[in-house]
Design a protein around this motif. Structure first.
Motif: not given
Length: 405
Positions: A260-262, A279-281, A366-367, A255-256
């Motif tokens: 969702t990383g927030e 994720v990015t977050g 951030f990844v 899953v990309v």
């Protein structure tokens, strides 16, 4: 308070300053008034930390002399998460409250409406959060600047990782409005360019804020994808993850996922948070830079709470607005536009610049991958990707904007 004053002085020194306004130009007098609007009642998980962030910034700015000696005053309103309501609020901020510039918005469709309003009214608008690429490219105009890493930038970061996966069959789950449509379109384009062998086998487009997660999960599972692109966020994400976990939708599937990383979106899931999603977050707990450490200390001292991504955006947006006003030495829109082009300042994520060609800032993101730590969802193995490394050249960006903009 002493620490916040020291920190604010450091940020102020790093902002560019310009010559004083000459006779005939709009002068900074009495106070500088910023009209701020956001979707406070619609998505409080993001916008309440955002409010705390900009409130802290205003305190710091005024504690160190304001804007060229003038007090910075923010008049804040709720836009209801709807373009029409946002335009009504923006008009009130401009006509009744005499705002010198506008800052804010969350949803991309709201941001686009405000951008057009700014163009029509000839007032500068700093879009803090809206992510659609149209904001600075196809619908770009001289009066609009955008702070946050855009859909294109985040999609390129995620596609870089997704291309390494063996997955060939991809499915999509995204909210059916401007942000989701824009994010999916650019991710599909970028990933397909890197991996011509992949195919897109299913798409689900639930309305924003109204996902019926069961049928969505069932439809995606029926397509038997190897991987899923997710663009859902907020309460919709919580429902999707819980339903997907119950149905085994994410088992043995990559899953990309945008955003969702927030912590705004991971925290409500607690130990139900997904594991291994790319994720990015915002992993506030693992960022060790001096800029972020100073922000974190000030934020926790002021609010007795940890920051969310919204906190970073609100804080950086208000410091950027103050830096623009400070450099312009005026509230005149043309002077502010000139000051904003090429404006550089330091944020908790490090230095950023608003590019002259498209008014997009170089703030990065951030990844990493999601995981669970101490019963709570976290972002693991995070790496900061500089925004300038994931943008098209300014010459290319200029070609994507309307003529004369």
């Amino acid at each position: 308070m002493k620490f916040r004053k020291t920190m604010a002085l450091a940020f102020a020194a790093l902002a560019l300053s310009g010559p004083a306004a000459t006779a005939g130009e709009a002068q900074l007098s009495g106070e500088v008034r910023i009209g701020e609007l956001n979707s406070y009642s619609t998505l409080p998980s993001f916008t309440e930390p955002y409010r705390k962030g900009w409130s802290l910034a205003v305190e710091e700015i005024n504690a160190t002399g304001g804007v060229n000696g003038k007090k910075l005053t923010v008049i804040s309103r709720d836009d209801g998460g709807k373009p029409a309501e946002a335009l009504t609020v923006a008009n009130e901020l401009l006509s009744r409250e005499k705002a010198d510039m506008l800052v804010g918005a969350f949803f991309s469709n709201v941001g686009l409406a405000l951008s057009d309003f700014a163009k029509q009214k000839k007032i500068v608008y700093l879009a803090a959060e809206p992510l659609t690429d149209a904001m600075v490219w196809s619908n770009g105009n001289p009066y609009t600047f955008r702070l946050r890493a855009s859909n294109y930038m985040q999609a390129r970061m995620l596609a870089e990782e997704a291309a390494k996966l063996p997955a060939k069959r991809w499915a999509v789950i995204a909210p059916n409005y401007e942000y989701g449509q824009s994010a999916v379109a650019v991710f599909k384009k970028l990933l397909s360019e890197k991996r011509p062998d992949i195919e897109w086998v299913a798409e689900q487009w639930p309305p924003q804020g109204k996902i019926d997660a069961g049928p969505v999960a069932q439809a995606i599972a029926a397509a038997k994808p190897d991987a899923i692109l997710n663009v859902m966020f907020g309460p919709d994400l919580v429902k999707l993850v819980r339903e997907g976990n119950a149905r085994g939708l994410f088992r043995d599937r990559a899953v990309v996922s945008f955003l969702t990383g927030e912590p705004e979106y991971l925290d409500p899931l607690k130990d139900e948070a997904p594991v291994g999603w790319i994720v990015t977050g915002y992993p506030w707990y693992d960022i060790k830079t001096p800029e972020h450490a100073a922000f974190l200390k000030a934020y926790q001292a002021r609010f007795n709470d940890y920051p969310r991504l919204g906190s970073i955006i609100g804080y950086s947006a208000m410091h950027a607005a103050a830096a623009m006003l400070r450099k312009a030495g005026s509230t005149d829109a043309d002077k502010l536009i000139e000051a904003g082009r090429g404006l550089s300042l330091t944020t908790p994520f490090g230095p950023i610049t608003f590019r002259p060609a498209d008014h997009q800032s170089t703030m990065g993101a951030f990844v990493g991958v999601t995981g669970v730590r101490d019963g709570k969802g976290v972002m693991m193995n995070p790496a900061y990707r500089k925004g300038e490394d994931y943008l098209p050249s300014e010459a290319e960006a200029a070609k994507m904007r309307p003529a004369g903009n």
